[in-house]
Design an enzyme around this catalytic site. Structure first.
Site, short mmCIF file in Angstrom:
data_model
loop_
_atom_site.label_atom_id
_atom_site.label_comp_id
_atom_site.label_asym_id
_atom_site.label_seq_id
_atom_site.Cartn_x
_atom_site.Cartn_y
_atom_site.Cartn_z
N THR A 1 -7.32 8.05 -1.40
CA THR A 1 -8.48 8.24 -2.29
C THR A 1 -8.07 8.37 -3.76
O THR A 1 -8.83 7.98 -4.64
CB THR A 1 -9.27 9.49 -1.83
OG1 THR A 1 -9.74 9.22 -0.53
CG2 THR A 1 -10.45 9.80 -2.72
N SER B 1 -4.87 6.16 4.20
CA SER B 1 -3.85 6.74 5.06
C SER B 1 -4.14 6.65 6.57
O SER B 1 -3.20 6.75 7.36
CB SER B 1 -3.50 8.16 4.63
OG SER B 1 -4.48 9.08 4.99
N THR C 1 -5.12 11.57 2.04
CA THR C 1 -5.00 12.93 2.58
C THR C 1 -5.12 12.99 4.11
O THR C 1 -4.67 13.96 4.72
CB THR C 1 -6.08 13.85 1.97
OG1 THR C 1 -7.36 13.29 2.25
CG2 THR C 1 -5.88 14.01 0.49
N ASP C 2 -5.72 11.96 4.73
CA ASP C 2 -5.98 12.05 6.18
C ASP C 2 -4.69 12.22 6.99
O ASP C 2 -4.66 12.97 7.97
CB ASP C 2 -6.73 10.82 6.67
CG ASP C 2 -8.19 10.79 6.20
OD1 ASP C 2 -8.68 11.82 5.71
OD2 ASP C 2 -8.83 9.73 6.32
N1 ASP Z 1 -9.52 8.55 3.84
C1 ASP Z 1 -8.66 8.83 2.70
C2 ASP Z 1 -7.22 8.51 3.06
O1 ASP Z 1 -6.60 9.31 3.73
C3 ASP Z 1 -8.78 10.25 2.34
C4 ASP Z 1 -8.01 10.66 1.13
O2 ASP Z 1 -7.12 10.03 0.63
O3 ASP Z 1 -8.36 11.76 0.65
O4 ASP Z 1 -6.72 7.47 2.67
#
Ligand code: ASP
Length: 324
Positions: free
Chosen positions: A13, A55, A88-89
């Site tokens: 993100t 991710s 973050t995932d």
């Molecule tokens: N769905 C996103 C990812 O993990 C979430 C993020 O980056 O906060 O790529």
């Protein structure tokens, strides 16, 4: 002369933007590069893009590719610290994989964002600034891979994503953050006492993760007997107990020399061989199921994938897991 810090981008993100319909999509490579001018007062930053992936698309092979890329970048140039940006995932999984497999004397920090780059209150820029400051700080050395998010510093082994959207999502439920980032400095409260290192070449073991639930049907697991799996991780109830209905299938896997690692689906506390009823921890341990403490299911899976590069001997694996 500011310290040299290398920033490697992998996507997430922090590198995405939201459109008028509220859809969040990957941007071009520029999104994180746009933050570069704000980093220059803290360090002499070199930024490179390794992947541009959300991710959920990251696999252990990508993690290993990232490890190899890091090692080669650091052979070519000297840096005081390294920062990785990541979605973050699965951030905690890449952080822990690198914690197990990188042997570096410089600080390694991983960060990301919960809000996309063009959203009001985007957290990517401040997370990246805090991460560069943490990576450039000599006090960050020797603490393993660090996750820096929302002004907190967490150890890779303990941190987990706890909220779907809040910027304070990364928490270490059992132990708390090991440090904090303030306007004036980087402050550590304690250091992780247990560190492990595995020399690996690949990360290609096939290890599923299964969560125990009440009334679990053994048919959900039986298909694993026909699959080319190298190991299995089970998130058990409480102290480390399982529904009796799945025991025959687990025993068949053990008989095929498939190592089974058990963690708790509780996010605090230990798994222990205490309960002596059918499916209770004491009986599971007697069957040769390996008890793993201090890791959640996804991280225990990565540790098993990494450990399987060294040995598939169940006794040796048991020693690697139960010593920690
Ligand atoms: N769905 C996103 C990812 O993990 C979430 C993020 O980056 O906060 O790529």
């Amino acid at each position: 002369m500011p310290n040299k810090v290398l920033v490697l981008n992998t996507g997430g993100t922090i590198a995405m933007s939201v459109d008028a319909s509220e859809a969040v999509k990957p941007l071009d490579d520029q999104a994180v590069i746009n933050i570069l001018p704000f980093l220059e007062q803290y360090a002499d930053v070199t930024m490179k893009n390794v992947f541009q992936l959300p991710s959920p698309h990251i696999t252990p092979s990508h993690m290993n590719e990232l490890r190899i890329r890091i090692e080669s970048e650091l052979e070519q140039d000297r840096y005081a610290g390294l920062v990785i940006t990541h979605g973050t995932d699965t951030l905690e999984e890449t952080a822990y994989f690198l914690d197990l497999t990188l042997s570096l004397s410089i600080p390694v920090v991983i960060t990301g964002a919960m809000r996309s780059s063009n959203e009001l209150g985007a957290d990517g820029p401040v997370n990246l600034i805090s991460s560069v400051r943490t990576a450039a700080d000599p006090g960050s050395k020797g603490r393993g891979v660090l996750v820096v998010f929302n002004d907190e510093i967490h150890a890779a082994a303990h941190v987990t994503k706890t909220h779907t959207s809040n910027v304070a999502t990364f928490q270490s439920p059992e132990f708390g953050p090991i440090g904090t980032v303030s306007k004036k400095g980087i402050h550590y409260h304690y250091a992780p006492v247990k560190r492990e290192h595995y020399e690996i070449e690949t990360a290609d073991a096939n290890v599923p993760l299964v969560k125990a639930v009440a009334g679990m049907d053994p048919a959900w697991l039986q298909f694993l007997l026909e699959q080319p799996i190298d190991g299995l991780v089970v998130e058990a109830f409480g102290l480390g107990n399982l529904p009796p209905a799945i025991l025959p299938t687990l025993q068949q896997l053990l008989d095929k020399n498939i190592p089974i690692v058990l963690v708790s689906r509780c996010y605090n506390g230990q798994v222990q061989d205490i309960y002596d009823y059918e499916g209770g921890g004491r009986q599971l341990k007697k069957r040769g199921i390996i008890f793993c403490n201090g890791l959640n299911g996804p991280k225990a899976r990565l540790k098993l994938i990494v450990a399987l590069q060294q040995t598939n001997d169940v006794k040796k694996l048991q020693a690697l897991f139960e010593a920690m």
